[in-house]
Motif scaffolding. Structure first.
Motif, PDB file in Angstrom:
ATOM      1  N   LYS A   1       0.831  -1.204   0.000  1.00 19.24           N
ATOM      2  CA  LYS A   1       0.000   0.000   0.000  1.00 19.24           C
ATOM      3  C   LYS A   1       0.865   1.253   0.000  1.00 19.24           C
ATOM      4  O   LYS A   1       1.932   1.301   0.613  1.00 19.24           O
ATOM      5  N   SER A   2       0.362   2.282  -0.659  1.00 16.74           N
ATOM      6  CA  SER A   2       1.009   3.588  -0.607  1.00 16.74           C
ATOM      7  C   SER A   2       0.603   4.272   0.698  1.00 16.74           C
ATOM      8  O   SER A   2      -0.371   3.850   1.346  1.00 16.74           O
ATOM      9  N   PRO A   3       1.306   5.335   1.102  1.00 16.30           N
ATOM     10  CA  PRO A   3       0.910   6.034   2.334  1.00 16.30           C
ATOM     11  C   PRO A   3      -0.550   6.499   2.309  1.00 16.30           C
ATOM     12  O   PRO A   3      -1.226   6.453   3.334  1.00 16.30           O
ATOM     13  N   GLY A   4      -1.045   6.899   1.165  1.00 13.05           N
ATOM     14  CA  GLY A   4      -2.425   7.354   1.052  1.00 13.05           C
ATOM     15  C   GLY A   4      -3.462   6.250   1.165  1.00 13.05           C
ATOM     16  O   GLY A   4      -4.641   6.523   1.364  1.00 13.05           O
ATOM     17  N   GLU A   5      -3.023   5.013   1.038  1.00 12.25           N
ATOM     18  CA  GLU A   5      -3.944   3.877   1.148  1.00 12.25           C
ATOM     19  C   GLU A   5      -4.034   3.312   2.573  1.00 12.25           C
ATOM     20  O   GLU A   5      -4.846   2.450   2.840  1.00 12.25           O
ATOM     21  N   ILE A   6      -3.191   3.805   3.456  1.00  7.77           N
ATOM     22  CA  ILE A   6      -3.205   3.356   4.845  1.00  7.77           C
ATOM     23  C   ILE A   6      -4.378   4.018   5.567  1.00  7.77           C
ATOM     24  O   ILE A   6      -4.595   5.216   5.451  1.00  7.77           O
ATOM     25  N   ASN A   7      -5.125   3.213   6.317  1.00  7.90           N
ATOM     26  CA  ASN A   7      -6.253   3.726   7.102  1.00  7.90           C
ATOM     27  C   ASN A   7      -5.845   3.809   8.566  1.00  7.90           C
ATOM     28  O   ASN A   7      -5.734   2.791   9.245  1.00  7.90           O
ATOM     29  N   HIS A   8      -5.598   5.018   9.035  1.00 11.84           N
ATOM     30  CA  HIS A   8      -5.284   5.244  10.443  1.00 11.84           C
ATOM     31  C   HIS A   8      -6.603   5.225  11.216  1.00 11.84           C
ATOM     32  O   HIS A   8      -7.625   5.701  10.725  1.00 11.84           O
ATOM     33  N   VAL A   9      -6.577   4.678  12.411  1.00  9.74           N
ATOM     34  CA  VAL A   9      -7.813   4.430  13.155  1.00  9.74           C
ATOM     35  C   VAL A   9      -7.808   5.198  14.477  1.00  9.74           C
ATOM     36  O   VAL A   9      -6.944   4.969  15.324  1.00  9.74           O
ATOM     37  N   TYR A  10      -8.776   6.071  14.635  1.00 10.53           N
ATOM     38  CA  TYR A  10      -8.959   6.837  15.873  1.00 10.53           C
ATOM     39  C   TYR A  10     -10.376   6.595  16.366  1.00 10.53           C
ATOM     40  O   TYR A  10     -11.335   6.862  15.646  1.00 10.53           O
ATOM     41  N   LEU A  11     -10.484   6.076  17.597  1.00 11.57           N
ATOM     42  CA  LEU A  11     -11.784   5.698  18.145  1.00 11.57           C
ATOM     43  C   LEU A  11     -12.084   6.463  19.430  1.00 11.57           C
ATOM     44  O   LEU A  11     -11.172   6.891  20.137  1.00 11.57           O
TER      45      LEU A  11
END
Length: 130
Positions: free
Chosen positions: A101-111
């Motif tokens: 994945k490219s950096p833009g395809e990474i899903n960072h998760v904040y809950l």
């Protein structure tokens, strides 16, 4: 596509400083990060987990022991820098993995209340950026 090393960020707040609350929140965060990014434990280089100083009832890494395949993943827990006025009762994760994945395809998760840390990056319930 060439595999590269990428960081996946995640954070969640905890209601109270109790072992069950910390482990449960960490478990939910780890499961969501994996689901939203499609990696397996063998893709992971290492995981760094921090907690704010007001959380000390358990190691959040204990949640990883409940997930299949994470027994050989290097994990380190540390205390977050106690900046005055910062978000309280927060667990933060920096997971480093090998991926195509490219950096833009990474899903960072904040809950939970952690969405305030990076409102530009957090995922909605539908898995889309807000």
């Amino acid at each position: 596509m060439v595999r590269g090393v990428r960081g996946v960020r995640g954070a969640i707040t905890v209601k109270e400083n109790k072992e069950e609350a910390i482990v449960s929140a960490a478990f939910r965060l780890f499961k969501t990060m994996q689901k939203e990014n499609g990696y397996v434990p063998d893709d992971i280089s290492h995981i760094i987990i921090t907690m704010t100083p007001d959380l000390d009832a358990a190691f959040p890494a204990k949640a990883l022991r409940q997930l299949e395949g994470y027994d050989l993943v290097p994990v380190m827990c540390a205390q977050e820098i106690p900046v005055p006025g910062s978000l309280e009762k927060c667990i933060r994760v920096m997971l480093t993995l090998n991926t195509t994945k490219s950096p833009g395809e990474i899903n960072h998760v904040y809950l939970e209340d952690a969405v305030t840390l990076r409102p530009d990056l957090f995922l909605t319930n539908q898995g889309q950026l807000r």
